[in-house]
Design an enzyme around this catalytic site. Structure first.
Site, short mmCIF file in Angstrom:
data_model
loop_
_atom_site.label_atom_id
_atom_site.label_comp_id
_atom_site.label_asym_id
_atom_site.label_seq_id
_atom_site.Cartn_x
_atom_site.Cartn_y
_atom_site.Cartn_z
N TYR A 276 -16.14 15.95 -16.10
CA TYR A 276 -16.81 14.67 -16.17
C TYR A 276 -17.68 14.62 -15.35
O TYR A 276 -17.60 14.92 -14.00
CB TYR A 276 -15.42 13.79 -15.91
CG TYR A 276 -15.89 12.32 -15.48
CD1 TYR A 276 -16.62 11.75 -16.42
CD2 TYR A 276 -15.59 11.65 -14.50
CE1 TYR A 276 -16.96 10.32 -16.64
CE2 TYR A 276 -15.87 10.19 -14.36
CZ TYR A 276 -16.70 9.60 -15.38
OH TYR A 276 -17.04 8.38 -15.03
N ARG B 124 0.78 -1.33 -0.04
CA ARG B 124 -0.08 -0.13 -0.17
C ARG B 124 0.96 1.41 0.19
O ARG B 124 0.78 2.20 -0.67
CB ARG B 124 -1.14 0.09 1.31
CG ARG B 124 -1.76 1.38 1.33
CD ARG B 124 -2.92 1.24 2.23
NE ARG B 124 -2.74 0.69 3.44
CZ ARG B 124 -2.30 0.92 4.41
NH1 ARG B 124 -1.57 1.97 4.80
NH2 ARG B 124 -2.27 -0.01 5.51
N ASP C 278 -7.34 18.23 -15.15
CA ASP C 278 -7.53 16.98 -15.53
C ASP C 278 -7.28 16.82 -16.78
O ASP C 278 -7.66 17.37 -17.75
CB ASP C 278 -8.93 16.65 -15.41
CG ASP C 278 -9.52 15.13 -15.68
OD1 ASP C 278 -8.65 14.68 -16.50
OD2 ASP C 278 -10.47 14.81 -15.07
N LYS D 229 -7.93 5.80 -19.74
CA LYS D 229 -8.03 6.52 -21.16
C LYS D 229 -6.97 6.28 -21.97
O LYS D 229 -6.59 4.96 -22.46
CB LYS D 229 -8.68 7.71 -21.26
CG LYS D 229 -9.88 7.72 -20.09
CD LYS D 229 -11.03 6.93 -20.43
CE LYS D 229 -12.47 7.03 -19.59
NZ LYS D 229 -12.15 7.41 -18.16
C1 LIG Z 1 -12.03 13.49 -17.87
C2 LIG Z 1 -12.13 12.55 -16.78
N1 LIG Z 1 -12.03 12.43 -15.82
C3 LIG Z 1 -11.89 11.45 -14.93
C4 LIG Z 1 -12.52 10.33 -14.98
C5 LIG Z 1 -12.66 9.11 -13.90
O1 LIG Z 1 -11.78 8.15 -14.29
P1 LIG Z 1 -12.22 6.70 -13.89
O2 LIG Z 1 -13.08 6.16 -14.93
O3 LIG Z 1 -10.79 5.97 -14.29
O4 LIG Z 1 -12.19 6.52 -12.39
C6 LIG Z 1 -13.26 10.14 -16.55
C7 LIG Z 1 -13.75 8.82 -16.77
O5 LIG Z 1 -14.49 8.73 -17.64
C8 LIG Z 1 -12.87 11.01 -17.20
O6 LIG Z 1 -13.41 11.29 -18.41
#
Ligand SMILES: Cc1ncc(COP(=O)(O)O)c(C=O)c1O
Length: 379
Positions: A98, A46, A170, A195
């Site tokens: 998101y 961890r 992000d 992604k």
């Molecule tokens: C721009 C963005 N940030 C964060 C996330 C969250 O990521 P995760 O699905 O890996 O938890 C997503 C998920 O689609 C996203 O598109």
């Protein structure tokens, strides 16, 4: 070293003992202490694991930061960053973020008294107006999701620095291959590495990078205390994905540009949102702060009744959530990725019942267009 080379070389030659070319998977929860008061540098996975460490160092180097952290999902990564704040603090968040980011703020962190304002971060006056004496951070995505608006990272940094606020970006949609927010003055980068970084729609993972050590230490403490870490197998899958990011991303960008241009010419299509199109309001900012326009686009059709038919008729494109993998996916944000945003707020943002989002994959572009062509014809 150029970033394309840096990507390919990620994790190479990290195992001096065996000379393994790629980083081995250290599938161990615990590590033996050589003697009382001594450590190999690894005690318990961890806290740190050798496979995860290679990944964390790699993403820190790619983003140009001091420290990297790997989490079990993008949401775990974002959650860890939000844990930097406390009850009564206020944060400003880009309004078409998101849906999961909206949800965790609205339904989880609200219970702990973290105040949030969602603003159109393309309007700098609105960002400035939303700041209060309790504001601690501005969290942005650029391009935004799903409307592909472009936020000027450096301008947001300029506003935030006057008030000593953190800027969190992000960077999921563009990755460090195309955009490096820390170099533009941001403090933290987060990724849904699920992604483009992992790139194959086969692993859920998240990353955080801090620009400076001191902030990195605070995030390390949160990571170890709350424990949402990425396991060694998934760390390895992500390391493998990162190696081919440059070639994948180049093809995603090329395909998205060609598809956006084609969609604009279709009579069923009302609007196409892609920062590579002439006339996109954020094109100039995008070209200043990023090395490409990315592989994501969205578009609206004139009639919402077409949407279910298109989603049913596509054959090559998969009707599925997520993005950034080699396969092309089509999503209906109002009912999927952004379903947790209240309907009236969605309408105001333009996430309407006519909007579809495409994660343009790396297939031959002719086949992607042929699939859309037959889906439109049969819809
Ligand atoms: C721009 C963005 N940030 C964060 C996330 C969250 O990521 P995760 O699905 O890996 O938890 C997503 C998920 O689609 C996203 O598109």
């Amino acid at each position: 070293m150029k970033i394309g080379t840096q990507l390919v070389q990620v994790g190479v030659g990290t195992d001096a003992k065996t000379g393994a070319l790629t980083t081995p998977i250290y599938q161990s929860a615990s590590f033996r202490h050589p003697a009382l008061g001594q450590s190999t540098g690894f005690d318990y996975s961890r806290t740190q694991n050798p496979t995860r460490k290679v990944l964390e160092e790699a993403i820190a180097a790619l983003e140009g930061g001091s420290d990297g952290f790997a989490f079990a999902s993008g949401m775990a990564a974002i959650t860890a960053v939000l844990m930097l704040f406390k009850t009564g603090d206020h944060i400003v968040v880009v309004e078409d973020c998101y849906g999961g980011t909206y949800r965790v703020l609205d339904k989880v962190f609200a219970n702990f008294g973290l105040q949030v304002s969602f603003v159109d971060a393309t309007c700098l006056a609105d960002v400035e107006k939303s700041l209060t004496p309790s504001t601690r951070c501005v969290l942005i995505e650029t391009p935004t999701n799903p409307l592909m608006k472009i936020v000027d990272i450096r301008a947001i940094v300029d506003i935030a620095k006057q008030k000593e606020l953190y800027v969190v970006v992000d960077n999921t949609f563009l990755t460090p291959y195309l955009q490096r927010p820390l170099e533009l003055g941001a403090d933290i980068v987060v990724h849904s590495a699920t992604k483009y970084l992992a790139g194959h729609n086969d692993v859920i993972c998240g990353l955080v990078v801090s620009r400076e050590k001191q902030l990195g230490e605070r995030i390390r403490f949160i990571q170890n205390s709350t424990g949402g870490i990425l396991g060694p197998n998934d760390s390895w899958l992500l390391l493998r994905g990162i190696k081919t990011l440059a070639v994948r991303m180049d093809k995603h960008c090329r395909n998205a540009q060609l598809l956006a241009e084609w969609l604009q010419r279709q009579e069923q299509v009302a609007a196409v949102y892609y920062p590579g199109l002439p006339g996109h309001p954020g094109k100039q900012i995008q070209e200043r702060q990023a090395a490409g326009h990315g592989g994501m686009l969205s578009f609206t059709v004139h009639n919402p009744s077409l949407v279910p038919h298109i989603l049913k008729q596509v054959k090559l494109l998969q009707f599925a959530e997520s993005l950034g993998g080699v396969e092309s996916l089509i999503t209906f944000p109002a009912a999927q990725t952004h379903a947790d945003i209240p309907p009236e707020e969605r309408m105001r943002l333009g996430i309407t019942d006519c909007l579809l989002r495409v994660s343009v994959g790396i297939e031959d572009i002719d086949d992607i267009i042929t699939d859309f062509n037959q889906a439109f014809a049969n819809a």
